[in-house]
Write an enzyme that holds these catalytic residues in place. Sequence first.
Site, PDB file in Angstrom:
ATOM      1  N   ASP A   1      39.160  62.932  38.273  1.00 22.13           N
ATOM      2  CA  ASP A   1      40.493  62.367  37.562  1.00 22.13           C
ATOM      3  C   ASP A   1      40.046  60.803  36.838  1.00 22.13           C
ATOM      4  O   ASP A   1      40.989  60.260  36.421  1.00 22.13           O
ATOM      5  CB  ASP A   1      41.478  62.329  38.108  1.00 22.13           C
ATOM      6  CG  ASP A   1      42.040  63.910  38.658  1.00 22.13           C
ATOM      7  OD1 ASP A   1      41.382  63.795  39.192  1.00 22.13           O
ATOM      8  OD2 ASP A   1      43.186  63.604  40.010  1.00 22.13           O
TER       9      ASP A   1
ATOM     10  N   ASP B   1      36.110  66.950  38.022  1.00 25.88           N
ATOM     11  CA  ASP B   1      37.461  67.317  37.029  1.00 25.88           C
ATOM     12  C   ASP B   1      38.291  65.845  36.547  1.00 25.88           C
ATOM     13  O   ASP B   1      39.263  65.307  36.223  1.00 25.88           O
ATOM     14  CB  ASP B   1      39.358  67.271  37.308  1.00 25.88           C
ATOM     15  CG  ASP B   1      38.875  68.614  38.858  1.00 25.88           C
ATOM     16  OD1 ASP B   1      38.666  69.588  37.985  1.00 25.88           O
ATOM     17  OD2 ASP B   1      39.919  68.978  39.653  1.00 25.88           O
TER      18      ASP B   1
END
Length: 671
Positions: free
Chosen positions: A494, A521
Site C-alpha cells: 500500500d 497493492d
Amino acid sequence: MTHFPSKRLPGASRPVGRTLAAVVALVAALGLGAAGETSAATSTTGGTGTGGTTTPAPRWTDRPHGFASLAGGTTGGAGGRVVTVTDQASLVKYAAAEEPYIIRVAGSVAVAPFGSDVVVTSNKTIIGVGDTGEIVHGELHLNPGTRNVIIRNLTIRDSYVEGDWDGKTTDFDAIQMDTVDHVWIDHNRFAHMGDGLLDIRKDSQYITVSDNQFANHNKAFGIGWTPNVLTQITIDHNWFTGTKQRNPSADNCAYAHLYNNYVSAQVADGDPVWTYGNWSRGRTKMVIENSYYDGVQHPYQADATAELVQRGSILKNVSGRQDAWGTAFEPRDFYAYRLDPAAAVPALVKRFSGPQARIGAGVTLNVPADYPTVQAAVDAVPVGNAGPVTVAVAPGTYREKVFVPAGKSNILLQGTGRKRSDTVIVYNTPAEYGGSTGSATVRIAANDVTARNLTFSNDFDEAAVELKGEQALAMKTTGDRIVFENTAFLGNQDTLMTDSPKLDVISRVYVRDSYIEGDVDFIYGRATTVVERSVIRALSRGSATNNGYITAASTWTGNPYGFLITRSKVVSDAPADSFRLGRPWHPGGEPNAVAQVLFRDTELPAAVKASPWTDMSGFSWRDARFTEYGTYGAGARVTADRPQLSEADAASYTVAEYLRGTDGWAPYARR
C-alpha cells in the site's frame, strides 16, 4: 486493505534513498532527463566579501541582500502564520501583533482618519498581493526597538495635504522608522505623501532599500536625524522621478552604499540649494556606483566632513555639484552584489522597480530555515488560502508525518536539492497502529496541491516483525487536482493510495517523471490517477510464484477513468511469472467500486504473470475494467486472460481524457 501475510526475505529491506540509485539508468533510458536536477538561476558575480557569498542573488528573491542580510539577516515574518488582509482593521491587528506574521495585502486598503499610522512591530512581512496591493492615506510606522521587518511590493500613496508642498503642517510619511534594525524595503511605490516618502531615522541599522519607486513628491527619502554615526544602509535599483530633494539625503551614516539607482525628471522649481540628488551629510561615508542621473541639479554632493566615492555613473543634462572626496569604504568587504552597467539602469529600473505581479502572487515558506518541520510550514498556511504558497524543503531527511488538510489549497511542496533523493519525508507507522490512513507518512486532503523533487517513504520493516496490519502508506491523497512531479514513493504494501472523499466523488491525481516501489497493492484507491513517464518497481517478497500486485483500484462504477499507467517502465527483481498487474478492490464489499486500470505503452518485465489479473475478496477480476494497450517487453503478451483495449477505444483513454473532468484540467501541458 486486506493484509497479505507473506513478506520479503529477511534482510532485504533497504535504507531510505538507496533505491533511487538503482533506477537512474532506467530513468535515462525512458528519456525522462536527469533525476531531479533543477536549473540554477544565473546571475552576474559581483565579487566576494567577508560575510558575503560568491554568487549574488538573481534579479529578485525572497531574501534581502546588502546590509539587511548581515548580522543574522532579515527574515521578517518567516516562521509565522500567513494571513491576507483587505481592510484597515485586519492590517492594524496583524501588523501590531506580538507574534510573527506574513501579511499579504490584497487590493486597496484605505486608512482613516486621513494620515493615520499603522504600527508595525517586530518580525513582520507586509507584502502586496500581485501588483495591486496598496495602502492609501496612511503611514507604516516602526517604533524604536522594532526589528526584523520586511515591507515589499506595495503602493503607499496620497496622504498629501493640499498646499503643504514642504510638509510643514503634517508628518504623514509613507514609511517612518526610528531606532530600528534589520529592515528591508523592497519593490514598493511611494507617491504624493504629506511629508517624506521614506524616513529612516535615529540610529536605525542594517537596512536595505531596493527596487522602489519614489514619485511625485518634494522630500523623497531621508536618513539620519541623529548625531551618532551608526546606520549601515544599502540603496540600489531605485527610481526617483518627479521628486525634488532627498534622493536620498544621508546624514551621519556609518556606511551608505548606493548603486544602480536612477534619478530622472527632477522637479525644476529654480531652488538653487534644496533641489538635489544624493547628499552625503555630516560624517557619512557614501559610495555611489553605476547610477544614472538625467535632468538633475546637484546629482551628488558631500559635506566637508563627509566622504563620497563615485565610480561608473552616467550623468545626462545635469548641473551643479558633483563632489567626490575621501576613501569612504569598500562595499565588497561586507557583501557580494549584482552591479549592472550604468547604461542599462534606466531600462532595468523602469521594468523591475515598484510592485511586481510575480512577487506578491505567492509566498515561500522555507524549511527548516524558517519553519523547523514541513508540518509547521503547512500549519502556517491559512484555511481558505487563495494565493500560491511554496513550502521549500531543503535537502535532508525529515522524520515526521505531514497532513495537508482540506481547505489549504494552492500549496507546492518543493524539494530544493539537486535530486529528489536529497529531500526525504519519512516515517515508519504500519496500519496495526492507526489503520491504513493513520499509517500514511504524508496525507493530502486539500485540492490543488503539487509535490516536486521529493521522496516520500514509509520505512516500516515488515520483515522484522509479525503484525496483522502491515500495510504502511508513504502517501495518501483524497484531494482533487494533485500533481506529483519528479517524486519517489518508497514502501512495501500500500505504498501510494490515491483516493477521494467518498465513492461517488471523483478526485484526480497526476504522477509524472517519478518512481514508485512496493509489493502488494502498492498503487491503489478510487481516484482517477495517471502515472506517466515513470518507473514502477515491483519488489520481490521471496516467493517463486506470488510476490504481489501492482494495482488495486476501487473505481466508482459511474467513473469511466480509474488508473492509467502510460509511457512508463515496470521493473522487478522478482522471479519470472510471479507478479500480477492488479486485482479489484471492493472496500467493505462495496459492489459499486468496479476497478478500471489500463497499462498503456508501458514496458513490462518477465516477473509479470501470463495471467496478470486476479480475483480479490470474492470479486472476480473479469467483472472489473482491466485492459492493456501497446504494452511491450518480456512480460507483455496477448492471451485470453489479458483484455486489450481496442484501437477505436484508445482515443478515449488518453492522459487528457482521464484528467480533463468538467474544468478542463491539463497539468501535463505545463512544465
